[in-house]
Design a protein around this motif. Structure first.
Motif, short mmCIF file in Angstrom:
data_model
loop_
_atom_site.label_atom_id
_atom_site.label_comp_id
_atom_site.label_asym_id
_atom_site.label_seq_id
_atom_site.Cartn_x
_atom_site.Cartn_y
_atom_site.Cartn_z
N MET A 107 112.68 53.61 -91.50
CA MET A 107 113.29 54.93 -91.72
C MET A 107 114.26 55.29 -90.60
SD MET A 107 110.51 57.50 -93.41
CE MET A 107 110.01 57.29 -95.12
N ILE A 108 113.95 54.86 -89.38
CA ILE A 108 114.84 55.14 -88.26
C ILE A 108 116.17 54.44 -88.47
CG2 ILE A 108 115.19 54.79 -85.78
CD1 ILE A 108 112.23 55.31 -85.39
N PRO B 1 107.88 64.24 -102.10
CA PRO B 1 108.11 64.62 -100.71
C PRO B 1 109.57 64.98 -100.47
CG PRO B 1 106.90 62.54 -100.87
CD PRO B 1 107.37 62.87 -102.24
N ASN B 2 109.77 65.93 -99.59
CA ASN B 2 111.13 66.32 -99.21
C ASN B 2 111.79 65.17 -98.47
OD1 ASN B 2 113.44 67.40 -98.11
ND2 ASN B 2 112.51 69.38 -97.67
N PRO B 3 112.91 64.62 -98.97
CA PRO B 3 113.52 63.46 -98.31
C PRO B 3 114.08 63.77 -96.92
CG PRO B 3 114.95 64.30 -100.03
CD PRO B 3 113.66 65.04 -100.16
N ILE B 4 114.29 65.06 -96.64
CA ILE B 4 114.83 65.43 -95.32
C ILE B 4 113.72 65.50 -94.28
CG2 ILE B 4 116.07 67.24 -94.05
CD1 ILE B 4 117.46 68.00 -96.62
N GLU B 5 112.52 65.74 -94.71
CA GLU B 5 111.42 65.96 -93.78
C GLU B 5 111.22 64.82 -92.79
OE1 GLU B 5 106.64 66.91 -93.81
OE2 GLU B 5 107.77 67.03 -95.68
N PRO B 6 111.19 63.55 -93.20
CA PRO B 6 111.02 62.48 -92.22
C PRO B 6 112.14 62.45 -91.19
CG PRO B 6 110.67 61.66 -94.44
CD PRO B 6 111.21 63.03 -94.57
N LYS B 7 113.36 62.73 -91.64
CA LYS B 7 114.50 62.72 -90.72
C LYS B 7 114.33 63.79 -89.64
CE LYS B 7 119.56 62.93 -90.66
NZ LYS B 7 120.78 63.08 -91.49
N GLU C 288 104.94 58.34 -83.41
CA GLU C 288 104.73 59.77 -83.18
C GLU C 288 105.24 60.62 -84.36
OE1 GLU C 288 103.17 61.30 -80.65
OE2 GLU C 288 102.63 59.33 -79.89
N ALA C 289 106.29 60.13 -85.02
CA ALA C 289 106.84 60.87 -86.17
C ALA C 289 106.13 60.53 -87.47
CB ALA C 289 108.33 60.56 -86.31
N ASP C 290 105.22 59.57 -87.38
CA ASP C 290 104.46 59.12 -88.56
C ASP C 290 105.39 58.64 -89.68
OD1 ASP C 290 102.18 58.56 -90.06
OD2 ASP C 290 102.10 60.57 -90.94
N VAL C 291 106.31 57.75 -89.29
CA VAL C 291 107.23 57.16 -90.26
C VAL C 291 107.28 55.65 -90.03
CG1 VAL C 291 108.66 59.23 -90.40
CG2 VAL C 291 109.28 57.41 -88.80
N LEU D 145 113.82 63.33 -85.52
CA LEU D 145 114.65 64.03 -84.54
C LEU D 145 113.80 64.85 -83.57
CD1 LEU D 145 117.84 65.45 -86.30
CD2 LEU D 145 117.74 63.92 -84.34
N ASP D 146 112.85 65.60 -84.11
CA ASP D 146 112.01 66.44 -83.26
C ASP D 146 111.20 65.61 -82.27
OD1 ASP D 146 112.90 68.71 -84.51
OD2 ASP D 146 111.16 68.93 -85.83
N VAL D 147 110.63 64.51 -82.75
CA VAL D 147 109.83 63.64 -81.88
C VAL D 147 110.72 62.99 -80.83
CG1 VAL D 147 108.58 61.44 -81.81
CG2 VAL D 147 107.95 63.18 -83.48
N ALA D 148 111.88 62.51 -81.25
CA ALA D 148 112.79 61.86 -80.30
C ALA D 148 113.24 62.82 -79.21
CB ALA D 148 114.00 61.30 -81.05
N ILE D 149 113.57 64.05 -79.58
CA ILE D 149 113.98 65.05 -78.59
C ILE D 149 112.87 65.26 -77.57
CG2 ILE D 149 114.45 67.52 -78.25
CD1 ILE D 149 115.99 67.41 -80.93
N SER D 150 111.64 65.38 -78.04
CA SER D 150 110.50 65.59 -77.15
C SER D 150 110.30 64.40 -76.22
CB SER D 150 109.23 65.85 -77.97
OG SER D 150 108.13 66.06 -77.14
#
Length: 213
Positions: A44-45, A4-10, A37-40, A14-19
């Motif tokens: 990870m946060i 998995p791309n290690p940047i993807e969860p980050k 919502e970010a499925d993590v 961010l996208d979920v938090a902004i929303s």
């Protein structure tokens, strides 16, 4: 099998938090909701952002990076002053249209009194003042005058951003269609109001100096 791309969860965080921040406000959103919502995993946060405040800092950082690019282009010495202002306003409006949630989070949460972000915000505001000083200097105003810097910059910021914040009200009350034609007129109106305002301030300052002689 690709790892998995290690940047993807980050980016998902961010996208979920902004929303969520744009819909509910920073204070009303918890890390568990963001993680779900970010499925993590919640861990990870902490790993990427050291908590919810760290996420907000990353969101504001992303916003300021874009905003400073627009400001710097507006005060470019090679551009006529009025042209620079119109370019700035046009770019601001286009940016907010494309990144409405990000922009509204910045507008709504920037005044939030969080000790962890105090130094960060002071740094960004100082940077903003430095750029704006070049703008007001073109109008003959004192670039060291913190009074005008503290009024002129936020005034332009609010004139543009407030429209997007109350867009649902404008839509319901005035039945406005927020299309390209509307925003073309919006850019021209804001530019006219701001230019007339800053020119008026400059003329008043010039007159006050004349009377003191």
């Amino acid at each position: 099998m690709h790892s998995p791309n290690p940047i993807e969860p980050k980016l998902r965080i961010l996208d979920v938090a902004i929303s969520l921040f744009s819909q509910k406000g920073f204070a009303a959103v918890g890390v568990r909701e963001i993680a779900k919502e970010a499925d993590v995993n919640i861990a990870m946060i902490s790993y990427y952002f050291e908590g919810k405040t760290g996420i907000l800092k990353a969101v504001l950082e992303e916003f300021f990076e874009q905003y400073f690019l627009m400001l710097n282009e507006a005060v470019d010495e090679g551009k006529p002053t009025e042209e620079g202002i119109r370019i700035l306003i046009s770019h601001m409006v286009d940016f907010i249209r494309d990144n409405t949630e990000l922009a509204l989070v910045a507008y709504n949460e920037l005044p939030l009194d969080l000790p962890e972000l105090a130094e960060f915000k002071a740094e960004k505001i100082t940077q903003m003042i430095g750029i704006l000083s070049g703008l007001i200097k073109k109008y003959g105003l004192d670039p060291e005058d913190r009074y005008h810097l503290g009024l002129i910059g936020p005034s332009l910021f609010s004139m543009v951003f407030m429209n997007f914040r109350i867009r649902p009200i404008l839509r319901d009350v005035f039945r406005i269609k927020f299309d390209d034609a509307y925003y073309d007129e919006f850019k021209e109106t804001i530019a006219t109001l701001f230019l007339a305002g800053i020119q008026g301030v400059a003329a008043r300052e010039k007159e006050l100096k004349r009377k003191k002689r």
